[in-house]
Design an enzyme around this catalytic site. Structure first.
Site, PDB file in Angstrom:
ATOM      1  N   CYS A 191      12.968   3.887   1.828  1.00 60.90           N
ATOM      2  CA  CYS A 191      13.201   5.321   1.648  1.00 60.90           C
ATOM      3  C   CYS A 191      13.848   5.873   2.912  1.00 60.90           C
ATOM      4  CB  CYS A 191      11.921   6.044   1.249  1.00 60.90           C
ATOM      5  SG  CYS A 191      10.594   5.928   2.437  1.00 60.90           S
ATOM      6  N   GLY A 204       1.416   2.303  -5.574  1.00 59.15           N
ATOM      7  CA  GLY A 204       2.043   2.927  -6.746  1.00 59.15           C
ATOM      8  C   GLY A 204       2.973   1.977  -7.469  1.00 59.15           C
ATOM      9  N   ALA A 228       0.832  -1.222   0.000  1.00 57.31           N
ATOM     10  CA  ALA A 228       0.000   0.000   0.000  1.00 57.31           C
ATOM     11  C   ALA A 228       0.860   1.263   0.000  1.00 57.31           C
ATOM     12  CB  ALA A 228      -0.897   0.003   1.243  1.00 57.31           C
TER      13      ALA A 228
HETATM   14  N1  SAM Z   1       5.248   0.106  -2.252  1.00 58.73           N
HETATM   15  C1  SAM Z   1       4.262   1.056  -1.774  1.00 58.73           C
HETATM   16  C2  SAM Z   1       3.981   2.039  -2.889  1.00 58.73           C
HETATM   17  O1  SAM Z   1       4.858   2.305  -3.703  1.00 58.73           O
HETATM   18  O2  SAM Z   1       2.855   2.546  -2.944  1.00 58.73           O
HETATM   19  C3  SAM Z   1       4.724   1.719  -0.498  1.00 58.73           C
HETATM   20  C4  SAM Z   1       5.027   0.726   0.598  1.00 58.73           C
HETATM   21  S1  SAM Z   1       5.353   1.474   2.157  1.00 58.73           S
HETATM   22  C5  SAM Z   1       7.000   1.972   1.993  1.00 58.73           C
HETATM   23  C6  SAM Z   1       5.485   0.075   3.188  1.00 58.73           C
HETATM   24  C7  SAM Z   1       4.180  -0.615   3.469  1.00 58.73           C
HETATM   25  O3  SAM Z   1       4.453  -1.793   4.249  1.00 58.73           O
HETATM   26  C8  SAM Z   1       3.183   0.187   4.261  1.00 58.73           C
HETATM   27  O4  SAM Z   1       1.955   0.248   3.575  1.00 58.73           O
HETATM   28  C9  SAM Z   1       3.022  -0.596   5.553  1.00 58.73           C
HETATM   29  O5  SAM Z   1       1.720  -0.547   6.102  1.00 58.73           O
HETATM   30  C10 SAM Z   1       3.366  -1.997   5.096  1.00 58.73           C
HETATM   31  N2  SAM Z   1       3.751  -2.929   6.181  1.00 58.73           N
HETATM   32  C11 SAM Z   1       3.993  -2.657   7.484  1.00 58.73           C
HETATM   33  N3  SAM Z   1       4.245  -3.806   8.150  1.00 58.73           N
HETATM   34  C12 SAM Z   1       4.186  -4.802   7.246  1.00 58.73           C
HETATM   35  C13 SAM Z   1       4.309  -6.219   7.331  1.00 58.73           C
HETATM   36  N4  SAM Z   1       4.576  -6.833   8.486  1.00 58.73           N
HETATM   37  N5  SAM Z   1       4.133  -6.943   6.202  1.00 58.73           N
HETATM   38  C14 SAM Z   1       3.863  -6.347   5.016  1.00 58.73           C
HETATM   39  N6  SAM Z   1       3.729  -5.002   4.885  1.00 58.73           N
HETATM   40  C15 SAM Z   1       3.890  -4.255   5.983  1.00 58.73           C
END
Ligand code: SAM
Length: 321
Positions: free
Chosen positions: A247, A129, A126
């Site tokens: 990031c 993108g 989430a």
């Molecule tokens: N790739 C996404 C984009 O470009 O739109 C952004 C990803 S964001 C950096 C990292 C995501 O990892 C967040 O939405 C967060 O809620 C999720 N996240 C947090 N803990 C996680 C877990 N245990 N397993 C998988 N995803 C996790």
């Protein structure tokens, strides 16, 4: 970014800036420091699942936006910083024809390079993108799964995929660390855009972006990232590839996480990453008393400027059987 009336009085945490100077070493420059203070150009990717770049650009130009091509991605463009809100409010965003994200974010799917027909997973997806970019590169041919544990973010992901015309993506509300137990090693490619301290998003005009920064938070992120990178690797089939990115500038969240995987898994190798931009630094092989395998140099740290956010990238391969 919020427009905080007291923004001019804010500055970034001193400890963050001191660490940054040690991470960047010789490549430290005014451009990088300015990137935390100046507004950035706003970039977008034309979503080929729903729209053609030529027609889309004609429409945006007709509405008064000044487009520049990124040059290295046929679908990527940017507008000057003062047109950011005009771009974000444009109807083509609501229609899903364009997706606004930083050019550094567009590098992730490009480097992972999923092929039509492959079995691919976005392990931390989430708001989606990069999932949409993976879907466009696969031309909707193959299997693409997207995982997100946080309910509100999971719904946002589903909404963005719906709007972007990526109905073929299967979505799972799940902790990514639980994936290999459910799937086994079946994926050709895995994207792990890991949850992180978000240092690349720090900006003085948005104090909320760095208010909660601490070394403790970096350590917490590292622990979760280690679990996720192991899960991503376990989900790969032999010969499969995973792109790990964050990031954050912090070596604890980047080189250290990748180095542990390389040291623990004999079938894990780092691959060379060819970047189409020049503002990057090789992975560090030492940090604060720790040393990492020489191959960690193959990782890349995209350095921020007036267009790019920082991004750390590691391309990992599981040896063929
Ligand atoms: N790739 C996404 C984009 O470009 O739109 C952004 C990803 S964001 C950096 C990292 C995501 O990892 C967040 O939405 C967060 O809620 C999720 N996240 C947090 N803990 C996680 C877990 N245990 N397993 C998988 N995803 C996790």
């Amino acid at each position: 970014m919020s427009s905080d009336p007291e923004a001019a009085d804010w500055t970034l945490p001193t400890e963050f800036l001191e660490r940054l100077a040690r991470i960047l070493g010789d490549v430290r420059s005014d451009v990088i420091e300015q990137s935390f203070f100046e507004p950035k150009a706003a970039a977008f990717r034309v979503n080929r699942l729903l729209a053609a770049p030529d027609e889309t650009c004609r429409e945006l130009l007709g509405d008064g936006l000044s487009l520049e091509p990124l040059g290295w991605l046929p679908d990527g463009f940017f507008v000057p910083a003062d047109q950011r809100s005009m771009l974000t409010r444009h109807r083509l965003v609501d229609l899903g024809h364009i997706y606004i994200h930083n050019p550094s974010s567009m590098l992730a799917a490009l480097v992972l390079a999923p092929q039509p027909g492959e079995t691919v997973m976005d392990l931390a997806a989430a708001p989606g993108g990069k999932t949409l970019h993976l879907a466009a590169l696969m031309g909707e041919v193959g299997f693409l799964s997207a995982v997100e544990p946080i309910l509100a973010r999971f719904y946002k992901l589903k909404e963005n995929l719906r709007r972007g015309g990526a109905a073929f993506v299967r979505t799972y509300q799940l902790d990514g660390r639980r994936v290999p137990a459910k799937t086994g090693p079946r994926f050709d490619r895995v994207l792990l855009d890991a949850p992180c301290s978000g240092e690349a998003r720090f900006h003085v005009s948005d104090p909320d972006s760095f208010r909660n920064w601490s070394l403790r938070k970096i350590r917490q992120c590292r622990s979760k990232q280690s679990g996720l990178i192991q899960a991503g690797f376990a989900s790969l089939k032999p010969g499969g590839r995973m792109l790990y990115c964050t990031c954050s500038f912090a070596p604890e969240e980047n080189e250290a996480v990748v180095a542990s995987l390389v040291q623990e898994q004999r079938s894990c190798h780092l691959l060379e990453i060819e970047l189409p931009i020049e503002n990057w630094q090789a992975g560090l092989t030492a940090w604060e008393g720790l040393t990492f395998p020489e191959s960690v140099r193959l990782c890349r740290r995209v350095l921020p400027n007036d267009l790019h956010d920082a991004l750390f990238l590691a391309l990992i391969e599981k040896s063929p059987e």
